[in-house]
Design an enzyme around this catalytic site. Sequence first.
Site, PDB file in Angstrom:
ATOM      1  N   ASP A 128       0.838  -1.204   0.000  1.00 21.27           N
ATOM      2  CA  ASP A 128       0.000   0.000   0.000  1.00 21.27           C
ATOM      3  C   ASP A 128       0.877   1.259   0.000  1.00 21.27           C
ATOM      4  O   ASP A 128       2.095   1.177   0.175  1.00 21.27           O
ATOM      5  CB  ASP A 128      -0.916  -0.026   1.235  1.00 21.27           C
TER       6      ASP A 128
ATOM      7  N   HIS B 149      -9.919  -1.287  -7.413  1.00 24.85           N
ATOM      8  CA  HIS B 149      -9.840  -0.259  -6.374  1.00 24.85           C
ATOM      9  C   HIS B 149      -9.057   0.966  -6.839  1.00 24.85           C
ATOM     10  O   HIS B 149      -9.497   2.106  -6.649  1.00 24.85           O
ATOM     11  CB  HIS B 149      -9.195  -0.870  -5.128  1.00 24.85           C
TER      12      HIS B 149
HETATM   13  C1  HEM Z   1      -9.463  -1.457   4.066  1.00 19.57           C
HETATM   14  C2  HEM Z   1      -9.655  -0.634   3.072  1.00 19.57           C
HETATM   15  C3  HEM Z   1      -8.612  -0.347   2.021  1.00 19.57           C
HETATM   16  C4  HEM Z   1      -7.532  -1.076   1.646  1.00 19.57           C
HETATM   17  C5  HEM Z   1      -7.086  -2.427   2.170  1.00 19.57           C
HETATM   18  C6  HEM Z   1      -6.872  -0.338   0.600  1.00 19.57           C
HETATM   19  C7  HEM Z   1      -5.743  -0.777  -0.066  1.00 19.57           C
HETATM   20  C8  HEM Z   1      -5.162  -0.140  -1.137  1.00 19.57           C
HETATM   21  C9  HEM Z   1      -4.081  -0.659  -1.924  1.00 19.57           C
HETATM   22  C10 HEM Z   1      -3.416  -2.015  -1.718  1.00 19.57           C
HETATM   23  C11 HEM Z   1      -3.771   0.253  -2.861  1.00 19.57           C
HETATM   24  C12 HEM Z   1      -2.684   0.146  -3.934  1.00 19.57           C
HETATM   25  C13 HEM Z   1      -1.399   0.791  -3.523  1.00 19.57           C
HETATM   26  C14 HEM Z   1      -1.260   2.205  -3.984  1.00 19.57           C
HETATM   27  O1  HEM Z   1      -1.566   2.496  -5.158  1.00 19.57           O
HETATM   28  O2  HEM Z   1      -0.851   3.036  -3.183  1.00 19.57           O
HETATM   29  C15 HEM Z   1      -4.657   1.388  -2.670  1.00 19.57           C
HETATM   30  C16 HEM Z   1      -4.641   2.550  -3.403  1.00 19.57           C
HETATM   31  C17 HEM Z   1      -5.501   3.597  -3.197  1.00 19.57           C
HETATM   32  N1  HEM Z   1      -6.546   3.653  -2.309  1.00 19.57           N
HETATM   33 FE1  HEM Z   1      -7.075   2.243  -1.009  1.00 19.57          FE
HETATM   34  N2  HEM Z   1      -7.539   0.819   0.378  1.00 19.57           N
HETATM   35  C18 HEM Z   1      -8.611   0.866   1.226  1.00 19.57           C
HETATM   36  C19 HEM Z   1      -9.551   1.869   1.335  1.00 19.57           C
HETATM   37  C20 HEM Z   1      -9.544   3.024   0.598  1.00 19.57           C
HETATM   38  C21 HEM Z   1     -10.534   4.056   0.699  1.00 19.57           C
HETATM   39  C22 HEM Z   1     -11.731   4.041   1.643  1.00 19.57           C
HETATM   40  C23 HEM Z   1     -10.178   5.036  -0.185  1.00 19.57           C
HETATM   41  C24 HEM Z   1     -10.850   6.336  -0.486  1.00 19.57           C
HETATM   42  C25 HEM Z   1     -12.161   6.491  -0.480  1.00 19.57           C
HETATM   43  C26 HEM Z   1      -8.946   4.606  -0.828  1.00 19.57           C
HETATM   44  C27 HEM Z   1      -8.250   5.335  -1.762  1.00 19.57           C
HETATM   45  C28 HEM Z   1      -7.144   4.879  -2.433  1.00 19.57           C
HETATM   46  C29 HEM Z   1      -6.435   5.670  -3.422  1.00 19.57           C
HETATM   47  C30 HEM Z   1      -6.737   7.100  -3.848  1.00 19.57           C
HETATM   48  C31 HEM Z   1      -5.408   4.861  -3.915  1.00 19.57           C
HETATM   49  C32 HEM Z   1      -4.367   5.240  -4.954  1.00 19.57           C
HETATM   50  C33 HEM Z   1      -4.885   5.057  -6.355  1.00 19.57           C
HETATM   51  C34 HEM Z   1      -3.873   5.571  -7.358  1.00 19.57           C
HETATM   52  O3  HEM Z   1      -3.366   6.672  -7.153  1.00 19.57           O
HETATM   53  O4  HEM Z   1      -3.582   4.869  -8.318  1.00 19.57           O
HETATM   54  N3  HEM Z   1      -8.598   3.379  -0.328  1.00 19.57           N
HETATM   55  N4  HEM Z   1      -5.499   1.106  -1.613  1.00 19.57           N
END
Ligand code: HEM
Length: 512
Positions: free
Chosen positions: A238, A376
């Site tokens: 992450d 996601h």
């Molecule tokens: C338990 C809940 C969540 C988990 C396990 C999770 C996990 C992850 C993972 C593994 C990544 C990919 C790594 C990265 O690109 O940095 C990611 C990216 C991201 N997550 Fe989550 N996430 C969760 C909840 C959320 C929520 C609630 C939001 C916003 C509403 C969010 C927003 C984002 C954003 C903006 C990215 C980057 C996308 C990009 O720039 O390409 N995440 N998340």
Amino acid sequence: MKFSIRGVIPTVVLAAGFVSALVSSRQESTSALKHRRGTLQPRRTKSLLINPDAQPDLPSLEAATTAASAAYLNLDDIQGDVLIGMKKNKELFYFFSIANATEFKAKLASDILPLITTTTQLLSVSTQPITALNIAFSQSGLTALSITDALGDPAFAAGQFYDLANLGDPGPKNWVKQFAGTRIHGVMLFASDTQVNIDNEVADVELALGDSITKVYTLQGAARPGSEAGHEHFGFLDGISNPAIDGFTASPMPGQAVVASGSILVGEAGDYVPRPAWAKDGSFLVFRQLAQLVPEFNKFLTDNPIIEPGLTLQEGSDLLGARMVGRWKSGAPVDLAPLFDDPVLGADPTQNNDFTFEHPGSILAINQTSCPFSAHIRKTRPRADLSTPEETEHHIMRAGIPYGPEVGKREAAANTTKTERGLAFVAYQSNIGNGFQFMQSVWANNPDFVHPGQTYISGFSGANAGAPRVVTGLDPTDFTKPITLTTDFVVSRGGEYFFTPSLSAIADTLSV
Ligand code: HEM
Ligand SMILES: *[C@@H]1O[C@H](CO)[C@@H](O)[C@H](O)[C@H]1NC(C)=O
Ligand SMILES: *[C@@H]1O[C@H](CO)[C@@H](O)[C@H](O)[C@H]1NC(C)=O
Ligand SMILES: *[C@@H]1O[C@H](CO)[C@@H](O)[C@H](O)[C@H]1NC(C)=O
């Protein structure tokens, strides 16, 4: 060696030749602050942060200072957690209510402000404290401090409990009871490399604040052990893709979104909302306790492998998980590594963000071969799906950390979570309605986003008020094949909206 942070910034600022009226007046107010903070001895030989290979490094102090001077940003006045991303090792969230505002204000000025860690301090090991401390207030907390200025953010003003249905939560039944309502006035974030350091700092702060506050709730976060450090509990690395901030990030990585400082920091370039002057250089902190049902998620992957020639069942299950996230466990994006994980790609920050979802000869709005629309990372940052160049309105700085124990053997065998674990989700932005709230309700939960006419709620972090979610696009051999998720693998336990003020706002407004 005696080390003073007092000399460092002004010298570099002067050397870089940026002496405008604006900078010098800010310099004055922070030198007054620094005076109160005293001279710091180097206290660390080892960073309190983690730094997984796949995440871009923080800028060096010199590079950040140069970038900040050019953008008139004062990194000495911005609390340290806002811009550094998902690099904490151990972090305690201490939610409190203010019992005696007069006494609290006095202690805030005399005892807490000197302990608040700035952005500058976190950038080099020699200036890091043993335990970093940040503080943020909810609307009810500002009210308790008799601050009557509206901050210009309706979501913040109403509080997260009021927003629950809009966020897709199935009512308050899963909410931690302390979050249900507006009882929490503030949160202190304690971060360090060891639990003992945090416990000591908490004891000191509790002693200092005495009866002026009441502890309402705490949540202890920790990076996962060993080589899992930086990975969330489902196993995916992450914190890879956080935006580069104009005025802070010296060299953005290929594919990294570059956003105006004002999209994260209130009152800076790009934040157009009228605000009280003291709110400048603060940031809205969204906190969510998101439980993750890891054994249940793993069983779902095992039971629904993607069947493709050349893939074993296990590889098909791994592919399904990767397509739900948009990245493999190593961090490699499925858009660049469509069938198998590529750990070398995953670990390389110069390559692991360098994609747009666009491919020559493929129609962006219908082709999900490389990455599902419901992934996601595509739901939360649609890249070329919305526009080229990419829109820069809706970005957040994610700064959360996992909480809860590793999955035990018995839990894994029973396919059932016994002990709660998840993500202590933290996001900073200058406008909750453009940042987290927008991402969750207008993007992730919306079956018509980003290419209308097909059904795809995010199978990962999307929510449908507890009702089943139909997700298409996960199977690369048949985009129309629906997969129905009857379990939410991410369960919202609630949270609150906070404002992380600048140090000068604490000194000149909140503590007087
Ligand atoms: C338990 C809940 C969540 C988990 C396990 C999770 C996990 C992850 C993972 C593994 C990544 C990919 C790594 C990265 O690109 O940095 C990611 C990216 C991201 N997550 Fe989550 N996430 C969760 C909840 C959320 C929520 C609630 C939001 C916003 C509403 C969010 C927003 C984002 C954003 C903006 C990215 C980057 C996308 C990009 O720039 O390409 N995440 N998340
Ligand atoms: C609040 O604290 C102040 C200063 O310590 C004290 O004088 C006052 O009596 C306290 N008020 C209450 C309601 O306890
Ligand atoms: C979708 O795009 C891929 C390349 O990303 C291409 O190989 C494939 O033929 C395209 N499929 C359709 C149906 O256009
Ligand atoms: C756990 O799930 C796996 C995969 O569906 C299954 O083979 C196994 O029997 C399940 N174990 C229990 C105790 O239900």
